[in-house]
Design a protein around this motif. Structure first.
Motif, mmCIF file in Angstrom:
data_model
loop_
_atom_site.group_PDB
_atom_site.id
_atom_site.type_symbol
_atom_site.label_atom_id
_atom_site.label_comp_id
_atom_site.label_asym_id
_atom_site.label_seq_id
_atom_site.Cartn_x
_atom_site.Cartn_y
_atom_site.Cartn_z
ATOM 1 N N ASP A 143 0.822 -1.217 0.000
ATOM 2 C CA ASP A 143 0.000 0.000 0.000
ATOM 3 C C ASP A 143 0.860 1.273 0.000
ATOM 4 O O ASP A 143 0.334 2.379 0.036
ATOM 5 N N SER A 145 2.882 2.336 2.390
ATOM 6 C CA SER A 145 3.264 2.773 3.743
ATOM 7 C C SER A 145 4.403 1.885 4.254
ATOM 8 O O SER A 145 4.610 0.776 3.744
ATOM 9 N N LYS A 191 1.720 6.414 3.781
ATOM 10 C CA LYS A 191 1.679 7.038 2.456
ATOM 11 C C LYS A 191 0.573 8.098 2.467
ATOM 12 O O LYS A 191 -0.521 7.846 2.974
ATOM 13 N N SER A 192 0.894 9.267 1.926
ATOM 14 C CA SER A 192 -0.105 10.337 2.010
ATOM 15 C C SER A 192 -1.234 10.104 1.010
ATOM 16 O O SER A 192 -1.031 9.557 -0.064
ATOM 17 N N ASP A 193 -2.402 10.529 1.423
ATOM 18 C CA ASP A 193 -3.550 10.470 0.522
ATOM 19 C C ASP A 193 -4.079 11.892 0.318
ATOM 20 O O ASP A 193 -3.528 12.855 0.872
ATOM 21 N N ALA A 194 -5.152 12.021 -0.434
ATOM 22 C CA ALA A 194 -5.676 13.345 -0.779
ATOM 23 C C ALA A 194 -6.064 14.126 0.483
ATOM 24 O O ALA A 194 -5.895 15.349 0.550
ATOM 25 N N LYS A 195 -6.532 13.404 1.520
ATOM 26 C CA LYS A 195 -6.963 14.084 2.757
ATOM 27 C C LYS A 195 -5.767 14.714 3.460
ATOM 28 O O LYS A 195 -5.861 15.831 3.990
ATOM 29 N N ASP A 196 -4.664 13.994 3.480
ATOM 30 C CA ASP A 196 -3.448 14.541 4.107
ATOM 31 C C ASP A 196 -2.966 15.761 3.317
ATOM 32 O O ASP A 196 -2.619 16.801 3.890
#
Ligand code: AMP
Ligand code: ZN
Length: 477
Positions: A143, A145, A191-196
């Motif tokens: 994923d 991370s 791992k960053s997502d759009a929310k972060d």
């Protein structure tokens, strides 16, 4: 200088053990601080207050304490709260950080020597993740991370006495907090997502853009601070509330020791909860009260401190209005006694009964606090002294008031349980002094009716007077 022996319960061994710092008289103390997504409640402050007493006591007996407190300004909760408020992460957390400092000052908690904001320690955090990957105790999941590999760290679970047979080999957990029955490989870099990205909670790293896991933050910040300042990789004391034992502190040990090969902390100290009708005070349960609520109600911080210190830090406290009222009354009695001792003339150093009582009180307080920070025993010794000393003063025994006052102030100063002195209005002071002079004149001319009327006038404005051999003394009731 060799400080007095202090023993503390060590969660690692579940025993009360003498504190043996690496480099006495220095003691490095790391205290897990607030998550600044919202205001801290007084449950959080119960933990910070027991840590404050620990620090004050260690300093009192001669240790040179260096306290580090972190401010969790990036984790699952802060990101969620910033998003809900439609703000950037730091824009959301900074006012709560400032509010925390105000509340800390109101509760008379000594400021830590350094407050480490997680967002300002990305370089050491990234370096720590890299080191764990290099040493093979962490791996990158599909994923994106990075996870800590529990199977590669055989002593995992020692602090929380986890049955390692329960370990879910191969299972992974990405959220910052999870239950004890779910010990899995945990995310140290997410791992960053759009929310972060939306709140500005994403950083570039060689192993992928993302953000640190909450547990990793404390390992990286504490090792960075003690490494840079003192050249060591082991803390003397690591403290927090009992809810942090698993998974937070267990994971901190795994990450830190997995990277350094050194013991992470010599002494683990955990405080019990502040409850409301038997349930842990928490935002989630909605049964909380903030420090600012108490301040707005005009509660003196001394009463909150006394209330908490009347129970051992390893025992739960139930917060009730009655308990708070009783603590307020206790503080009032201490203040009254303090005023009486001061009024009795602090210059007198003669060896009287009071001196003996004061010496015994200080010996008892030391024995109590050296014995796993037994504050309730110390508080009891202080009140026993107040009772016995008041009896002596009633009898008019001469001598020893100076020594008694000094001892009382030393002990009350460590606990910090005397009420806040309110600055007096100079106009009021002038008026009181003029009225007292008028009363003296009336008494000298035997006009007791007029003298009594002035006393009543003073009393109506909250001024208490006392006639002593040195003249009339006064104070605000
Ligand atoms: P948090 O802001 O949730 O990260 O918590 C900060 C500190 O407060 C941690 O050391 C927690 O263990 C502690 N804490 C949280 N709730 C309570 C409570 N009800 N009583 C005592 N300590 C608490
Ligand atoms: Zn922590």
């Amino acid at each position: 200088m060799s400080p007095a022996p202090v023993s503390l319960h060590n969660t690692l061994t579940r025993r009360i053990e003498p504190l043996q710092p690496l480099m006495p008289p220095r003691v490095t103390l790391y205290t897990c601080g607030p998550t600044v997504w919202n205001y801290a409640h007084i449950g959080n402050f119960r933990t910070f207050l027991f840590e404050d007493l620990l620090r004050r006591w260690l300093e009192h007996v001669g240790y040179d304490v260096f306290q580090i407190m972190n401010l969790t300004d990036v984790d699952d909760r802060t990101i969620k709260a910033a998003r809900a408020a439609g703000k950037r992460l730091t824009e959301h957390t900074e006012p709560f950080t400032q509010a925390f400092f105000e509340d800390r000052d109101y509760l008379r908690i000594k400021p830590a020597h350094v407050y480490t904001r997680a967002t300002e320690y990305m370089t050491p955090m990234i370096a720590l993740v890299s080191r764990l990957l290099e040493r093979g105790v962490a791996y990158k999941g599909e994923d994106g991370s990075v996870y800590f590999a529990l199977a590669k760290f055989p002593t995992y679970g020692r602090l929380s006495r986890l049955d390692t047979r329960e370990l879910k080999v191969g299972a992974r957990v990405a959220s910052d907090d999870y239950a004890k029955d779910d010990p899995s490989d945990f995310a140290i870099w997410k791992k960053s997502d759009a929310k972060d990205e939306a709140v500005g909670a994403a950083w570039d790293a060689p192993f992928g853009r993302g953000r640190p896991g909450w547990h990793l933050e404390c390992s990286a910040m504490s090792l960075e601070e003690i490494g840079r300042r003192f050249g060591v990789q082991t803390l003397d004391i690591h403290a927090g509330g009992i809810d942090l034992i698993f998974p937070h502190h267990e994971n901190e040990i795994a990450q830190s020791e997995g990277a350094t090969g050194q013991p992470f902390a010599r002494h683990w100290v955990h405080g019990e909860f502040l409850n409301v009708r038997g349930t842990k005070m928490s935002k989630r349960h909605g049964n909380f009260l903030t420090a600012r609520d108490l301040r707005e109600q005009g509660v003196d911080a001394a009463a909150v401190r006394l209330l908490f210190f009347q129970t051992h830090y390893r025992q739960p406290v139930d917060f009730t209005d009655e308990a708070l009222d009783a603590a307020k009354e206790g503080v009032r009695r201490l203040d009254e006694f303090h005023a009486r001792l001061r009024g009795a003339g602090s210059g007198e150093q003669g060896a009287g009964e009071l001196t003996k009582l004061a010496e015994k009180m200080e010996t008892d307080v030391s024995a109590a606090l050296n014995d796993d920070l037994n504050a309730p025993r110390a508080v009891a010794a202080l009140f026993d002294f107040v009772r016995a000393a008041n009896r002596e003063l009633d009898r008019g025994t001469g001598g020893g008031t100076g020594a008694a006052l000094a001892a009382f102030e030393r002990v009350a100063g460590v606990l910090n349980v005397l009420p806040t002195r309110k600055a007096l209005d100079p106009e009021l002071v002038r008026w009181v002094e003029e009225r007292i002079a008028a009363r003296d004149k009336a008494r000298k001319s035997k006009d007791f009716k007029a003298a009594d009327a002035i006393r009543a006038e003073l009393s109506a404005r909250g001024v208490e007077i006392e006639d002593t051999a040195q003249g009339t003394k006064w104070r605000m009731a």
